[in-house]
Motif scaffolding. Structure first.
Motif, PDB file in Angstrom:
ATOM      1  N   TRP A   7       0.854  -1.185   0.000  1.00 27.55           N
ATOM      2  CA  TRP A   7       0.000   0.000   0.000  1.00 27.55           C
ATOM      3  C   TRP A   7       0.891   1.238   0.000  1.00 27.55           C
ATOM      4  N   SER A   8       0.643   2.136  -0.929  1.00 27.04           N
ATOM      5  CA  SER A   8       1.413   3.382  -0.937  1.00 27.04           C
ATOM      6  C   SER A   8       0.736   4.392  -1.850  1.00 27.04           C
ATOM      7  N   LYS A   9       0.853   5.660  -1.463  1.00 30.85           N
ATOM      8  CA  LYS A   9       0.268   6.730  -2.288  1.00 30.85           C
ATOM      9  C   LYS A   9       0.963   6.822  -3.630  1.00 30.85           C
ATOM     10  N   ARG A  10       2.229   6.418  -3.683  1.00 30.16           N
ATOM     11  CA  ARG A  10       2.979   6.586  -4.936  1.00 30.16           C
ATOM     12  C   ARG A  10       2.562   5.573  -6.002  1.00 30.16           C
ATOM     13  N   LEU A  11       1.816   4.536  -5.602  1.00 24.14           N
ATOM     14  CA  LEU A  11       1.442   3.497  -6.568  1.00 24.14           C
ATOM     15  C   LEU A  11       0.128   3.855  -7.258  1.00 24.14           C
ATOM     16  N   VAL A  12       0.042   3.554  -8.531  1.00 25.67           N
ATOM     17  CA  VAL A  12      -1.183   3.838  -9.279  1.00 25.67           C
ATOM     18  C   VAL A  12      -2.304   2.945  -8.749  1.00 25.67           C
ATOM     19  N   PHE A  13      -1.980   1.684  -8.561  1.00 25.40           N
ATOM     20  CA  PHE A  13      -2.943   0.768  -7.953  1.00 25.40           C
ATOM     21  C   PHE A  13      -2.436   0.382  -6.578  1.00 25.40           C
ATOM     22  N   SER A  14      -3.176   0.777  -5.567  1.00 26.41           N
ATOM     23  CA  SER A  14      -2.755   0.461  -4.203  1.00 26.41           C
ATOM     24  C   SER A  14      -3.926  -0.201  -3.477  1.00 26.41           C
ATOM     25  N   PRO A  15      -3.767  -1.411  -2.954  1.00 26.29           N
ATOM     26  CA  PRO A  15      -2.532  -2.183  -2.908  1.00 26.29           C
ATOM     27  C   PRO A  15      -2.152  -2.785  -4.256  1.00 26.29           C
ATOM     28  N   GLN A  16      -0.849  -2.976  -4.412  1.00 30.12           N
ATOM     29  CA  GLN A  16      -0.336  -3.620  -5.619  1.00 30.12           C
ATOM     30  C   GLN A  16       0.283  -4.945  -5.212  1.00 30.12           C
ATOM     31  N   ARG A  17       0.028  -5.958  -6.028  1.00 21.30           N
ATOM     32  CA  ARG A  17       0.629  -7.262  -5.764  1.00 21.30           C
ATOM     33  C   ARG A  17       2.032  -7.282  -6.353  1.00 21.30           C
ATOM     34  N   VAL A  18       3.030  -7.624  -5.548  1.00 23.85           N
ATOM     35  CA  VAL A  18       4.425  -7.545  -6.020  1.00 23.85           C
ATOM     36  C   VAL A  18       5.212  -8.806  -5.654  1.00 23.85           C
ATOM     37  N   GLY A  19       6.375  -8.948  -6.270  1.00 22.59           N
ATOM     38  CA  GLY A  19       7.276 -10.064  -5.998  1.00 22.59           C
ATOM     39  C   GLY A  19       8.393  -9.644  -5.056  1.00 22.59           C
ATOM     40  N   ALA A  20       9.307 -10.572  -4.801  1.00 24.31           N
ATOM     41  CA  ALA A  20      10.368 -10.358  -3.802  1.00 24.31           C
ATOM     42  C   ALA A  20      11.342  -9.250  -4.186  1.00 24.31           C
ATOM     43  N   SER A  21      11.464  -8.960  -5.479  1.00 26.09           N
ATOM     44  CA  SER A  21      12.484  -7.989  -5.888  1.00 26.09           C
ATOM     45  C   SER A  21      11.957  -6.551  -5.894  1.00 26.09           C
ATOM     46  N   PHE A  22      10.707  -6.349  -5.507  1.00 23.60           N
ATOM     47  CA  PHE A  22      10.104  -5.007  -5.484  1.00 23.60           C
ATOM     48  C   PHE A  22      10.871  -4.092  -4.519  1.00 23.60           C
ATOM     49  N   THR A  23      11.231  -2.891  -4.993  1.00 24.39           N
ATOM     50  CA  THR A  23      11.992  -1.951  -4.154  1.00 24.39           C
ATOM     51  C   THR A  23      11.052  -1.107  -3.292  1.00 24.39           C
ATOM     52  N   LEU A  24      11.331  -1.108  -1.990  1.00 30.86           N
ATOM     53  CA  LEU A  24      10.465  -0.413  -1.035  1.00 30.86           C
ATOM     54  C   LEU A  24      10.851   1.049  -0.882  1.00 30.86           C
ATOM     55  N   GLU A  25       9.878   1.838  -0.397  1.00 32.85           N
ATOM     56  CA  GLU A  25      10.173   3.240  -0.086  1.00 32.85           C
ATOM     57  C   GLU A  25       9.655   3.582   1.298  1.00 32.85           C
ATOM     58  N   ASP A  26      10.137   4.718   1.827  1.00 28.14           N
ATOM     59  CA  ASP A  26       9.755   5.139   3.165  1.00 28.14           C
ATOM     60  C   ASP A  26       8.229   5.247   3.256  1.00 28.14           C
ATOM     61  N   GLY A  27       7.660   4.632   4.282  1.00 26.49           N
ATOM     62  CA  GLY A  27       6.224   4.742   4.521  1.00 26.49           C
ATOM     63  C   GLY A  27       5.395   3.634   3.899  1.00 26.49           C
ATOM     64  N   ASP A  28       5.993   2.751   3.132  1.00 28.59           N
ATOM     65  CA  ASP A  28       5.223   1.663   2.517  1.00 28.59           C
ATOM     66  C   ASP A  28       4.616   0.742   3.580  1.00 28.59           C
ATOM     67  N   VAL A  29       3.414   0.255   3.275  1.00 32.99           N
ATOM     68  CA  VAL A  29       2.782  -0.749   4.137  1.00 32.99           C
ATOM     69  C   VAL A  29       2.774  -2.063   3.358  1.00 32.99           C
ATOM     70  N   VAL A  30       3.243  -3.124   3.995  1.00 36.10           N
ATOM     71  CA  VAL A  30       3.432  -4.385   3.283  1.00 36.10           C
ATOM     72  C   VAL A  30       2.713  -5.536   3.986  1.00 36.10           C
ATOM     73  N   GLU A  31       2.100  -6.364   3.168  1.00 39.27           N
ATOM     74  CA  GLU A  31       1.475  -7.581   3.692  1.00 39.27           C
ATOM     75  C   GLU A  31       2.144  -8.751   2.970  1.00 39.27           C
ATOM     76  N   ILE A  32       2.756  -9.623   3.733  1.00 35.89           N
ATOM     77  CA  ILE A  32       3.478 -10.738   3.110  1.00 35.89           C
ATOM     78  C   ILE A  32       2.627 -12.004   3.117  1.00 35.89           C
ATOM     79  N   HIS A  33       2.554 -12.647   1.989  1.00 32.24           N
ATOM     80  CA  HIS A  33       1.810 -13.912   1.883  1.00 32.24           C
ATOM     81  C   HIS A  33       2.791 -15.052   1.677  1.00 32.24           C
ATOM     82  N   LEU A  34       2.660 -16.061   2.540  1.00 30.15           N
ATOM     83  CA  LEU A  34       3.546 -17.212   2.420  1.00 30.15           C
ATOM     84  C   LEU A  34       2.880 -18.323   1.629  1.00 30.15           C
ATOM     85  N   LYS A  35       3.734 -19.259   1.190  1.00 27.53           N
ATOM     86  CA  LYS A  35       3.195 -20.400   0.425  1.00 27.53           C
ATOM     87  C   LYS A  35       2.327 -21.263   1.309  1.00 27.53           C
TER      88      LYS A  35
END
Ligand SMILES: Nc1nc2c(ncn2[C@@H]2O[C@H](COP(=O)(O)OP(=O)(O)OP(=O)(O)O)[C@@H](O)[C@H]2O)c(=O)[nH]1
Ligand SMILES: [Mg+2]
Length: 392
Positions: free
Chosen positions: A364-392
């Motif tokens: 979740w972030s204001k800088r993203l066009v679609f928030s929340p955005q589904r991302v992979g492990a290599s996604f670069t984070l920024e200050d203030g990002d909110v993250v939800e991690i899903h495990l296998k």
């Protein structure tokens, strides 16, 4: 500039990397140098190795001296706490203890006599939702890098910290203070300017494994070539970061570089004193745009509220908040990571198992066009990002 070392020299360096005993290491470095052909292309490598040899010799000498004097040193390091450890470095009486007691709850002795603080003292400074650990180091003295008195202890604290506050006393000549401090640090292989080289090799403890992070572009080689090169030199534990555009030769050079970069800010203390403004001007002219300067008075409190922001900016850290799947609220306490960290880095710092079981994350972030955005492990984070991690 590829150093293009002959195979026997590479093999010898691999032996150097394997050797932990300083005396044997020194010997092998000497052997290594004798195997390197001397020309322009290898001059830098030779100079860097010689520097390493000089510091090893110093280390050996120090050990010998300690043995002779039976001087058992007290604790060299302070256990890290909070988001980052900042070493407070200055000449004596600049006001380290005064600043520490103004911004943390640490109990320290402030005194008008010199060299009052002889052991490192930690304190915790709150900045927004982060805690920063500030460690007062015993005063830096001329000759510290040559092993004088407690000099090695002070420089050791600086080396071990994540960043530095260089404290300058505005009631004294600021240029003299700065040049002495910077000179001792350079001699101790600590630098406050960002490495010009686009390759950084960070050594880690044995068994940590090797991680190569390429955020830029490799010009004349592949990722595999870099891996092979490092293995050839027996660099097996550490993080190798490659920013911008870099050649294999630059990666090779970085293996021999020993300069340690520490982000730093200058705090100009005693702004309340007559004549301080003039000294502040001199300091600004001397430092230019090299380091940020915050003018404060530890006694009256002037300027202290600007400290946190400047420090956090200089440290290049970001805050990331985590959220459990299916919960609305995210954690109040952020994870503090280095700038340019990825979801992978976050997962690793949460739990060592996470990285193996990682499936995907939502950000979740204001800088993203679609928030929340589904991302992979290599996604670069920024200050203030909110993250939800899903495990296998
Ligand atoms: N006017 C003024 N005096 C200050 C300020 N900060 C510190 N001092 C004075 O400077 C002297 C040294 O302060 P300390 O905080 O003990 O300095 P230090 O750097 O910790 O010194 P050592 O640990 O002995 O190396 C004391 O007399 C303080 O009262 C300030 O902002 N303004
Ligand atoms: Mg002190």
């Amino acid at each position: 500039m590829p150093a293009n070392l002959p195979p026997e020299a590479r093999k010898k360096w691999a032996e150097v990397e394997e050797t932990k005993n300083p005396k044997e290491r020194l010997q092998r470095m000497e052997e290594f140098l004798s195997l390197v052909p001397k020309h322009k292309g290898t001059a830098k490598t030779c100079a860097q190795v010689k520097k390493q040899m000089a510091s090893l010799r110093k280390e050996l000498e120090e050990k010998r001296r300690k043995k002779a004097g039976k001087a058992k040193g007290p604790k060299l390091f302070i256990e890290k706490e909070g988001a980052a450890q900042i070493a407070l470095i200055s000449l004596t009486k600049a006001g380290k203890s005064s600043l520490l007691s103004a911004i943390t709850h640490a109990k320290v002795e402030v005194s008008s006599s010199p060299y009052t603080t002889r052991e490192p003292v930690p304190g915790i400074m709150d900045y927004q939702d982060m805690q920063l650990q500030i460690v007062e180091a015993p005063a830096l003295i001329e000759g510290a890098a040559d092993g004088r008195a407690w000099g090695p202890k002070t420089l050791g604290i600086a080396r071990n910290a994540d960043g530095l506050i260089i404290l300058v006393d505005l009631s004294q000549d600021p240029v003299k203070q700065m040049s002495l401090i910077l000179e001792e640090m350079t001699k101790a292989r600590i630098s406050t300017s960002k490495p010009k080289s686009r390759v950084e090799v960070e050594r880690r403890f044995m068994g940590a494994g090797l991680r190569i992070i390429v955020t830029g572009k490799l010009l004349d080689c592949t990722f595999r070539d870099v891996e092979e090169l490092l293995k050839g030199y027996n660099v097996r534990d550490g993080v190798v970061k490659i920013h911008g555009e870099a050649t294999l030769g630059e990666v090779e050079d970085a293996i021999f570089e020993t300069m340690l970069y520490k982000p730093a800010i200058i705090v100009a203390n005693k702004i309340d004193i007559d004549g301080a403004e003039g000294n502040l001007k001199l300091l600004k002219a001397y430092v230019g745009s090299r380091l940020p300067i915050v003018a404060v008075s530890s006694e009256t409190g002037t300027g202290l509220r600007n400290l946190g922001e400047t420090l956090v900016k200089a440290l290049d850290i970001i805050r990331v908040y985590t959220k459990e799947p299916n919960e609305r609220e995210y954690s109040k306490k952020p994870f503090v990571l280095r700038k340019n960290s990825t979801i992978y880095d976050l997962a690793r710092s949460i739990h060592s198992d996470f990285k193996d079981n990682f499936n995907f994350a939502k950000v979740w972030s204001k800088r993203l066009v679609f928030s929340p955005q589904r991302v992979g492990a290599s996604f670069t984070l920024e200050d203030g990002d909110v993250v939800e991690i899903h495990l296998k």
